[in-house]
Design a protein around this motif. Sequence first.
Motif, PDB file in Angstrom:
ATOM      1  N   ARG A  50      21.676  35.204  34.493  1.00 19.86           N
ATOM      2  CA  ARG A  50      21.496  34.581  35.565  1.00 19.86           C
ATOM      3  C   ARG A  50      23.157  34.982  36.446  1.00 19.86           C
ATOM      4  O   ARG A  50      23.901  35.149  37.589  1.00 19.86           O
ATOM      5  N   VAL A  51      23.735  35.102  35.277  1.00 21.67           N
ATOM      6  CA  VAL A  51      25.428  35.719  35.866  1.00 21.67           C
ATOM      7  C   VAL A  51      25.708  37.321  34.956  1.00 21.67           C
ATOM      8  O   VAL A  51      25.531  37.341  34.097  1.00 21.67           O
ATOM      9  N   PRO A  52      25.666  37.551  35.854  1.00 25.23           N
ATOM     10  CA  PRO A  52      25.734  39.725  36.270  1.00 25.23           C
ATOM     11  C   PRO A  52      27.707  39.784  35.386  1.00 25.23           C
ATOM     12  O   PRO A  52      28.079  38.847  34.736  1.00 25.23           O
ATOM     13  N   ASP A  53      27.467  41.386  34.665  1.00 28.63           N
ATOM     14  CA  ASP A  53      28.676  41.350  33.843  1.00 28.63           C
ATOM     15  C   ASP A  53      29.499  41.290  32.481  1.00 28.63           C
ATOM     16  O   ASP A  53      30.185  42.360  31.626  1.00 28.63           O
ATOM     17  N   ILE A  54      29.745  39.799  32.714  1.00 33.51           N
ATOM     18  CA  ILE A  54      30.536  39.502  31.866  1.00 33.51           C
ATOM     19  C   ILE A  54      30.048  39.388  30.400  1.00 33.51           C
ATOM     20  O   ILE A  54      28.651  39.809  30.469  1.00 33.51           O
ATOM     21  N   GLU A  55      30.508  40.271  29.213  1.00 27.58           N
ATOM     22  CA  GLU A  55      30.093  40.125  28.026  1.00 27.58           C
ATOM     23  C   GLU A  55      29.802  38.628  27.266  1.00 27.58           C
ATOM     24  O   GLU A  55      30.384  37.668  27.784  1.00 27.58           O
ATOM     25  N   VAL A  56      28.583  38.579  27.184  1.00 27.42           N
ATOM     26  CA  VAL A  56      28.640  37.413  26.092  1.00 27.42           C
ATOM     27  C   VAL A  56      28.283  37.959  24.764  1.00 27.42           C
ATOM     28  O   VAL A  56      27.515  38.685  23.677  1.00 27.42           O
ATOM     29  N   GLY A  57      28.483  37.038  23.785  1.00 27.72           N
ATOM     30  CA  GLY A  57      28.740  36.744  22.226  1.00 27.72           C
ATOM     31  C   GLY A  57      28.297  35.597  21.304  1.00 27.72           C
ATOM     32  O   GLY A  57      28.448  34.592  21.775  1.00 27.72           O
ATOM     33  N   THR A  58      27.997  36.189  20.811  1.00 30.55           N
ATOM     34  CA  THR A  58      27.921  34.450  19.538  1.00 30.55           C
ATOM     35  C   THR A  58      28.439  34.884  18.801  1.00 30.55           C
ATOM     36  O   THR A  58      29.485  35.709  18.007  1.00 30.55           O
ATOM     37  N   ALA A  59      29.361  33.702  18.211  1.00 26.90           N
ATOM     38  CA  ALA A  59      30.266  33.183  17.328  1.00 26.90           C
ATOM     39  C   ALA A  59      30.252  31.632  16.287  1.00 26.90           C
ATOM     40  O   ALA A  59      30.873  31.147  17.025  1.00 26.90           O
ATOM     41  N   VAL A  60      29.185  32.025  15.402  1.00 32.08           N
ATOM     42  CA  VAL A  60      28.101  33.113  15.001  1.00 32.08           C
ATOM     43  C   VAL A  60      27.394  32.297  14.754  1.00 32.08           C
ATOM     44  O   VAL A  60      27.072  31.257  14.309  1.00 32.08           O
ATOM     45  N   VAL A  61      25.999  33.816  14.969  1.00 30.81           N
ATOM     46  CA  VAL A  61      24.624  33.178  14.299  1.00 30.81           C
ATOM     47  C   VAL A  61      24.828  33.068  12.538  1.00 30.81           C
ATOM     48  O   VAL A  61      24.830  33.892  11.846  1.00 30.81           O
ATOM     49  N   PRO A  62      24.613  32.096  11.444  1.00 35.66           N
ATOM     50  CA  PRO A  62      24.292  31.439  10.577  1.00 35.66           C
ATOM     51  C   PRO A  62      23.211  32.890   9.618  1.00 35.66           C
ATOM     52  O   PRO A  62      21.572  32.905  10.187  1.00 35.66           O
TER      53      PRO A  62
END
Length: 299
Positions: A50-62
């Motif tokens: 729903r929100v374009p452009d910005i990088e998304v990341g997980t910090a962190v998945v076990p």
Amino acid sequence: MTLDEHDGPDALPRLTDDLRRANDDGFASAWMSHIFGMDALTALAVAGARVPDIEVGTAVVPTFPRHPAALAQQARTTALATGPGRLTLGVGLSHRVIVEDFYGYSFKRPLRHMDEYLSVLLPLLEGRPASFSGETVQAQIRLTGPCESRVPVLLAALGPKMLRLAAERTEGTVLWMTGPATVRDHVVPVITAAAQAAGRPAPRVVCILPVGVTSDPESAYARAATAFRAYGTLPSYRAMIDREGVAGPADLALIGDEDTVAAQLDGLAKAGVTDFVALGFLTGADAVRTRAFLTSLVT
């Protein structure tokens, strides 16, 4: 910028609003932890779509609670939802107390586990089949879902062996509770040398730390000491705190007025941090002031 954990039936809309605000404010990336709240990848798939452009990341998945093929399948689906080149998958071991006491898995040979885990995860994230039989992980599988672009991986790494693994197998590392001297004298030299030896590009060093811009640093320090106390009891973070030569997690928080925090951020950049991610922990006027300061840096 970190994304706050939300509770209640409106948690996903609120998370989406947070991501939209981060994007509108000009932040390059937004990162979500994966502990005991919402599933980070699922939440980022919803908000990121729903929100374009910005990088998304997980910090962190076990890694221990899920098979690498299952994680690859979920990450590829999230990447499909958010669009090519936007998702970065941060993975990590978690901690012995969580893996053994909460999930009931063995935490033996964590380095071997991660090395073998990546042997299945990475090819699947690249759209290739995985064929691997190790001591801790086995897989003979091919994923058939769409894979429009490779999902980059960062490895939570603090010790030298895990840092070398991060350099040799992934795009870099994502750090928490790691101060500037430790980044400069330990993390960056080890991971950079390993990447060079492996003929790989310079690694990404993503550093997450608490940030509080305030005129009352003593109160902010006390709040940080309470909020982050538990991290000082976990062996991997405790080792980084001791290496930094400070008493506890609150000493790693970036606290002070705008000039003080700017100088601390400059020190992290000079230490070799490629991406700094701020975790706000203050409330009221100081929370507003902190956000305004961070926004000023990116705009």
